[in-house]
Design an enzyme around this catalytic site. Structure first.
Site, PDB file in Angstrom:
ATOM      1  N   ASN B 288       0.485  21.702  -7.610  1.00  0.00           N
ATOM      2  CA  ASN B 288       1.271  20.977  -9.122  1.00  0.00           C
ATOM      3  C   ASN B 288       1.837  19.780  -8.785  1.00  0.00           C
ATOM      4  O   ASN B 288       2.832  19.482  -8.002  1.00  0.00           O
ATOM      5  CB  ASN B 288       2.094  22.031  -9.451  1.00  0.00           C
ATOM      6  CG  ASN B 288       2.676  21.430 -10.818  1.00  0.00           C
ATOM      7  OD1 ASN B 288       2.324  20.452 -11.223  1.00  0.00           O
ATOM      8  ND2 ASN B 288       3.737  22.208 -11.125  1.00  0.00           N
ATOM      9  N   TYR B 289       0.838  18.769  -9.030  1.00  0.00           N
ATOM     10  CA  TYR B 289       1.398  17.420  -8.761  1.00  0.00           C
ATOM     11  C   TYR B 289       2.291  16.944  -9.495  1.00  0.00           C
ATOM     12  O   TYR B 289       2.788  15.926  -9.254  1.00  0.00           O
ATOM     13  CB  TYR B 289       0.115  16.551  -8.898  1.00  0.00           C
ATOM     14  CG  TYR B 289      -1.006  16.433  -7.873  1.00  0.00           C
ATOM     15  CD1 TYR B 289      -0.730  16.094  -6.624  1.00  0.00           C
ATOM     16  CD2 TYR B 289      -2.349  16.898  -8.408  1.00  0.00           C
ATOM     17  CE1 TYR B 289      -1.945  16.256  -5.747  1.00  0.00           C
ATOM     18  CE2 TYR B 289      -3.318  17.024  -7.463  1.00  0.00           C
ATOM     19  CZ  TYR B 289      -3.039  16.653  -6.196  1.00  0.00           C
ATOM     20  OH  TYR B 289      -4.053  16.737  -5.098  1.00  0.00           O
ATOM     21  N   GLN B 405      14.045 -12.017   0.136  1.00  0.00           N
ATOM     22  CA  GLN B 405      13.875 -13.617  -0.050  1.00  0.00           C
ATOM     23  C   GLN B 405      14.985 -14.017  -0.910  1.00  0.00           C
ATOM     24  O   GLN B 405      15.386 -14.992  -0.570  1.00  0.00           O
ATOM     25  CB  GLN B 405      12.536 -13.537  -0.687  1.00  0.00           C
ATOM     26  CG  GLN B 405      11.420 -13.737   0.276  1.00  0.00           C
ATOM     27  CD  GLN B 405      11.714 -14.826   1.403  1.00  0.00           C
ATOM     28  OE1 GLN B 405      11.797 -15.809   1.131  1.00  0.00           O
ATOM     29  NE2 GLN B 405      11.129 -14.192   2.704  1.00  0.00           N
ATOM     30  N   GLY B 412      23.817 -18.768   3.531  1.00  0.00           N
ATOM     31  CA  GLY B 412      24.827 -18.046   4.092  1.00  0.00           C
ATOM     32  C   GLY B 412      25.533 -16.930   3.361  1.00  0.00           C
ATOM     33  O   GLY B 412      25.749 -15.870   3.705  1.00  0.00           O
ATOM     34  N   GLU B 435      10.280  10.275  -0.638  1.00  0.00           N
ATOM     35  CA  GLU B 435       8.949  10.575  -1.578  1.00  0.00           C
ATOM     36  C   GLU B 435       7.523  10.280  -1.086  1.00  0.00           C
ATOM     37  O   GLU B 435       6.785   9.852  -1.923  1.00  0.00           O
ATOM     38  CB  GLU B 435       9.210   9.834  -3.205  1.00  0.00           C
ATOM     39  CG  GLU B 435      10.483  10.578  -3.822  1.00  0.00           C
ATOM     40  CD  GLU B 435      10.381  11.794  -3.925  1.00  0.00           C
ATOM     41  OE1 GLU B 435       9.409  12.654  -4.392  1.00  0.00           O
ATOM     42  OE2 GLU B 435      11.450  12.896  -3.836  1.00  0.00           O
ATOM     43  N   SER B 541      -6.680   0.306  -1.279  1.00  0.00           N
ATOM     44  CA  SER B 541      -5.773   1.431  -1.983  1.00  0.00           C
ATOM     45  C   SER B 541      -5.004   0.061  -2.575  1.00  0.00           C
ATOM     46  O   SER B 541      -4.316  -0.044  -3.680  1.00  0.00           O
ATOM     47  CB  SER B 541      -5.059   1.991  -1.214  1.00  0.00           C
ATOM     48  OG  SER B 541      -5.818   3.092  -0.701  1.00  0.00           O
ATOM     49  N   ARG B 542      -4.351  -0.693  -1.809  1.00  0.00           N
ATOM     50  CA  ARG B 542      -3.583  -1.923  -2.184  1.00  0.00           C
ATOM     51  C   ARG B 542      -4.064  -2.730  -3.191  1.00  0.00           C
ATOM     52  O   ARG B 542      -3.374  -3.202  -4.259  1.00  0.00           O
ATOM     53  CB  ARG B 542      -2.966  -2.749  -1.246  1.00  0.00           C
ATOM     54  CG  ARG B 542      -1.951  -2.135  -0.171  1.00  0.00           C
ATOM     55  CD  ARG B 542      -1.395  -3.336   0.839  1.00  0.00           C
ATOM     56  NE  ARG B 542      -0.498  -2.634   1.926  1.00  0.00           N
ATOM     57  CZ  ARG B 542      -1.067  -2.351   3.196  1.00  0.00           C
ATOM     58  NH1 ARG B 542      -2.192  -2.723   3.449  1.00  0.00           N
ATOM     59  NH2 ARG B 542      -0.241  -1.532   4.024  1.00  0.00           N
TER      60      ARG B 542
END
Lengths: 677, 677
Positions: B288-289, B405, B412, B435, B541-542
């Protein structure tokens, strides 16, 4: 008993870690000599670690992550006073490398209440106080009768020195300087140990005499009463609050309300002010880069150490952590078996070595240039300053990236403070900001590169400094990396040179284009560096710097005589050049210098060398010879006995002092009871 | 008074921030409606924030960074009990979005002592307990008579469920399950709120009946006495210690020493075990996804919020921080003027919007698929599961990158906890690991992509799911992005599709190559995914995921009717597609799909849109309508009055309670005195 090449194997170790060490193809003590610069230096490190191991009063009384900030500061002050007494029994205190190692082991990465005293206060007095002033203050500072720091940065002003607001106005009547903080943004802000620990500071302020501003000058200022340590009247001082990391240091704020100091507290080695207010200029007003270059060169080693520490933790843990089955009939495999895990860790191992070697070369270069300066050759320091600006920027950035990847490679447990990696990250990443913000640093180097490109364009390549000579050399039409695989990395270096040169000339073209359109030099530079092409410039700087790092690595490997060491480092260098080239490949694909099939070749080389490095991975990190005391990591323990020690660590966590937390007794239990009614 | 489009302007604000808001080309309330999904939802958020602002008992009693972990937990428990009473006055408690917003404002990002109760414990009971069991436990849980969590992960075992070691052995004589922890690695480890706050947990253990192992099953287990909250006999339980962040949550360990629970505590919605030990299989054993998909879909919104929060802080601060002069006759400029600063922040602003839109689309997709499932169409859930695996991985990674970033863009002061960005980073970056570890996630998606590629190769493209249909479409020989600039992003989407398709087919070729050589499917997969080509697979996949994000952004912008909103978001989308394409350009340069001149075109477009976005930058972030209470950042204050508040914040830091620290009195002062003798 068989003599193992890896010197870290002991009885009782986790066999999964021992099996990694047994495959070492080199002697880890010999590799340590490469890393630390000499056999003697490496041996001394081991001796110092061994001595510290036998002095429990110098060990953390409990894990640092279990302490509040106040407790950590207390603990660090405790150790400092012991070190003040016993340092001489452990190290030669006049040897900066031994002192550095001692500090890393005993005090750790998170700083200490006197961190700035040795690295900023004393050097500032040494460089800027007159002989007479030095005689008065230096011995006291060295004996630790007083604790000092260096206060320059202000709340509203960082790198831009000219815009500091603190003033030191000369009062002719009393022969005093009156220090003043005209508004909140003028508060000194950030100096380490300024807030609570120091009672003196070298303070930078605009010197005003007879209504004329002579610009920022350094003054020796007493901040606190020597007896009571209470702040003196006219001084507002305190800690600036908790930070991302480095919290044992009390970075401070400091404000002056017309605070008076004697005229003779102006540091007068260069500038002088006489009693009647006469200002005597220093003999040569040229910017003195050498302090900055010095700090940045040594930063590289510090960053390399932090990167190697995190990788050490992650690689050891990846050797004992088993997860997932490749073949269902077999037990779970070490996560280090996975190529993705190797790809996360090994290129950074290569970088840690590259940074360490580049750092050592830079320090040597610095010492050479200092000598040259004394015989009147001043120009080299500017060249080196440009290089170290780039190195500081690239190395701190890539170090942060590598440490975070190391942490994530440890899965969930990397997120626990038991790994200690996040603390290493917090300290290391600060390097991107302090000692010159990285983006500003890249533009400083770019300015130098554009000047160099101007020489090339005007046919004066012969005048190029040695660090940029390649800008004047014509490159072949395409890379030959896959055609001359045994070129001893020459073809790789040429490819990096081509890419860096092309990007530099491209950036310079923009600049000269604007100049030709009639813009003044400064405006053209600003247009280039600010308005439109700053990104292109910072890229040129990055590429130039990465080229230097590759070359320093190649030079070092070429010097090595020991065949086992040379072989292991050559594999690492192969990984390095291919990985780095892949990372910047789009620059070389753009103009066809690299072809698509060469890119496939580079990728294959990366995979190939990940596999070659695998048997040496743990040993390449063991060779840095960090003790467990220094690493402060449960996951990174030398013996690999991780799980039982994670449990032990957790049980002693502060929240487990009681079975029922006060938050439950006071809030959650009454809440549940009420709901049950 | 003129109606300003930006609704955040108030009297007394820092004029440097107001001037940024005055240039907004759109109404920030309207943009909020886009971000939060509807005008009503956005309005409710504002109403809830306004109510909370008037309830001082729900505010942090002092800044969180000044509290110890124990104090933070106490503070959070205090607020929880107030919320238990008063929640109904502020929100509609049955609306998850309102509850989520309330939690973010009042409890904050760092978790709370009941964080898992609502999102894991109650859903686990709802999904896995029988009706009878639900009747017994659910009302108690909902009324907060008991506090629960979900305990699955073990010290030595993460994602690999089959290798869990905790056992639940059925004792026929007493009709009880005997829970046992056979060794240290089998300790439950990490579950949130397990250590100290919960008195119940759903525990996953291998169910053994008559010496037969039926695999992992969920059991309802009482951990602590309801009256005293003391751990029950046979239970070893505690907090696992401090973490990188999220320290208000007491992640815990849990061991069982032959701990007995009634048979009827096995959650029996699907599986049943009768008194005589008879095991009754669930009707369909298919994985069960849906729970995983649900969590991951909602994670996207959480990540988008954290990214936007950090950017909000950095962009506001960049508007009031002045440093450096472009023209020496002018005052220092806002750092937001610098293109490097824009380049650091603006592409991430675009990503925050992209993630938020992609998240909303995924949630809708999830709801649609759930409906389909009820009418028997189960296959779509597997498709969506693959997509959410990729999204979870890409979004958490890029969010972390963007937040760091943003922090560094604050110089500082970003490093100070007064910015609060490092805390946001610590919480967000955890998402890369929990997860489903990101690397594992990418390989799950890769498996699905390879299956899809198999359909293409065998001429069955018509069977492709809608999310991968592009794999079956032939692409043009080269990109047309610069030739059809007004294609409404079609040519950009096509370029992303080409790159993703090419990389997927390349990865699939490796797999099928091995299959053709006679390898079994599973071995071939392992060879591909583990031995050699895992990196290529994760890249595919990316790229597929980034394509989806771009498409979701394009679809959303195309739907917008409001012309001002549409224009502003179209600019942002332009920046997004060009920036993302530049980032993956080497894949498109390799096979000549993009030319060098097209790359220059893309770069120019990035510069162009940085400039176009500049006047809207602050407003694009104001539109998320985070209150100061929620942001918890001195640098990110709505009013921009940063410096005086930094000073105020610092003065109240714990170290400033006394002028002289105990560490000085006890150690440093005696040390200095001794040296003076």
């Amino acid at each position: 008993m068989v003599q193992n090449l890896n010197k870290n194997i002991q009885e009782g170790d986790n066999p999964d870690l021992t099996s990694e060490r047994l495959t070492s193809t080199f002697n880890t003590n010999d590799m340590a000599a490469q890393i630390w610069g000499s056999e003697k230096r490496a041996r001394r490190r081991r001796e110092i670690s061994a001595k510290i191991a036998q002095m429990p009063e110098l060990h953390d009384s409990k894990p640092l992550p279990f302490m509040t900030r106040e407790e950590k500061i207390m603990e660090s002050a405790r150790k400092l006073t012991i070190l003040t007494e016993k340092m001489g029994q452990i190290i030669d205190p006049t040897d900066p490398a031994e002192l550095y190692h001692l500090n890393n082991e005993v005090l750790g990465l998170e700083g200490n209440p006197m961190a700035l005293h040795g690295v900023m206060f004393i050097p500032a007095l040494s460089a800027q106080a007159s002989d007479e002033q030095q005689a008065k203050w230096l011995p006291r500072a060295l004996r630790r009768e007083i604790i000092g720091t260096y206060a320059q940065t202000e709340l509203g002003h960082g790198t831009n020195l000219q815009n500091l607001e603190t003033t030191a106005t000369y009062d002719l009547a009393t022969q005093e300087f009156v220090l003043h903080t005209p508004q909140i943004t003028a508060l000194k802000w950030w100096p380490g140990n300024l807030g609570k620990s120091s009672n003196y500071a070298v303070v930078v302020a605009h010197m005003i005499i007879k209504a004329k501003n002579y610009g920022p000058h350094p003054f020796m200022v007493q901040l606190r009463d020597e007896k009571t340590h209470e702040p003196l009247p006219g001084i507002t001082i305190g800690d600036i609050g908790p930070k991302m990391a480095y919290n044992i240091v009390d970075n401070g704020f400091l404000g002056f309300n017309k605070y008076r100091i004697p005229r003779t507290n102006l540091l007068m080695r260069h500038t002088k002010v006489e009693a009647d207010g006469t200002y005597i200029k220093p003999p040569h007003a040229k910017i003195n880069y050498s302090a900055m270059v010095h700090v940045r060169a040594y930063m590289l080693t510090g960053q390399a150490i932090m990167l190697a520490s995190a990788l050490n933790i992650a690689t050891r843990y990846s050797s004992v952590r088993r997860q997932g089955q490749i073949d269902k009939s077999q037990p779970e495999v070490k996560v280090l078996e996975y190529q993705t895990q190797q790809h996360r860790l090994f290129p950074s191992i290569a970088r840690a070595y590259a940074f360490q070697f580049a750092g050592a070369e830079t320090v040597k270069l610095y010492e050479h240039v200092l000598k040259e300066m004394k015989s009147g050759n001043v120009s080299l320091m500017a060249d080196l300053h440009a290089l170290t600006s780039g190195l500081k920027s690239v190395v701190t950035y890539q170090t942060g990236e590598g440490i975070e990847q190391a942490r994530m490679a440890c899965g969930g447990h990397g997120y626990s403070m038991a790994s200690y990696i996040s603390e290493i990250y917090g300290v290391a990443i600060g390097g991107c900001t302090y000692e010159g913000e990285n983006m500003v640093m890249l533009l400083q180097l770019a300015r130098y590169l554009v000047k160099s490109a101007a020489l090339v364009k005007s046919g004066q390549s012969s005048k190029l400094g040695p660090l940029v000579a390649y800008l004047g050399v014509k490159s072949e039409p395409t890379s030959l990396i896959d055609r001359i695989p045994n070129s001893g990395f020459t073809e790789y270096v040429k490819t990096f040179q081509h890419v860096s040169k092309r990007q530099t000339l491209k950036a310079a073209d923009m600049f000269f284009g604007l100049m030709e359109k009639g813009e003044k030099r400064e405006i053209a530079w600003n247009k280039c560096s600010v308005e439109l092409n700053r990104l292109a410039f910072s890229q040129a700087s990055r590429l130039h710097t990465r080229l230097f790092i590759v070359e320093a690595f190649v030079r070092r490997v070429n010097e090595i005589a020991d065949i086992r060491i040379k072989e292991a480092l050559t594999d690492l260098l192969h990984l390095h050049v291919n990985y780095e080239l892949l990372d910047i490949a789009s620059y070389a694909l753009e103009d066809g210098f690299l072809s698509a099939s060469q890119l496939d070749y580079i990728r294959d080389q990366v995979y190939l060398y990940l596999g070659k490095i695998r048997p040496n991975a743990v040993s390449l990190l063991d060779s840095w010879e960090f003790s467990d005391i220094e690493l402060r990591s449960v996951l990174g323990r030398r013996d690999g006995n991780v799980y039982e020690n994670l449990f032990k660590w957790a049980k002693s966590s502060p929240l487990n002092k009681t079975d029922v937390l006060p938050s439950v007794t006071q809030y959650l239990k009454p809440m549940m009871e009420k709901a049950r009614l």
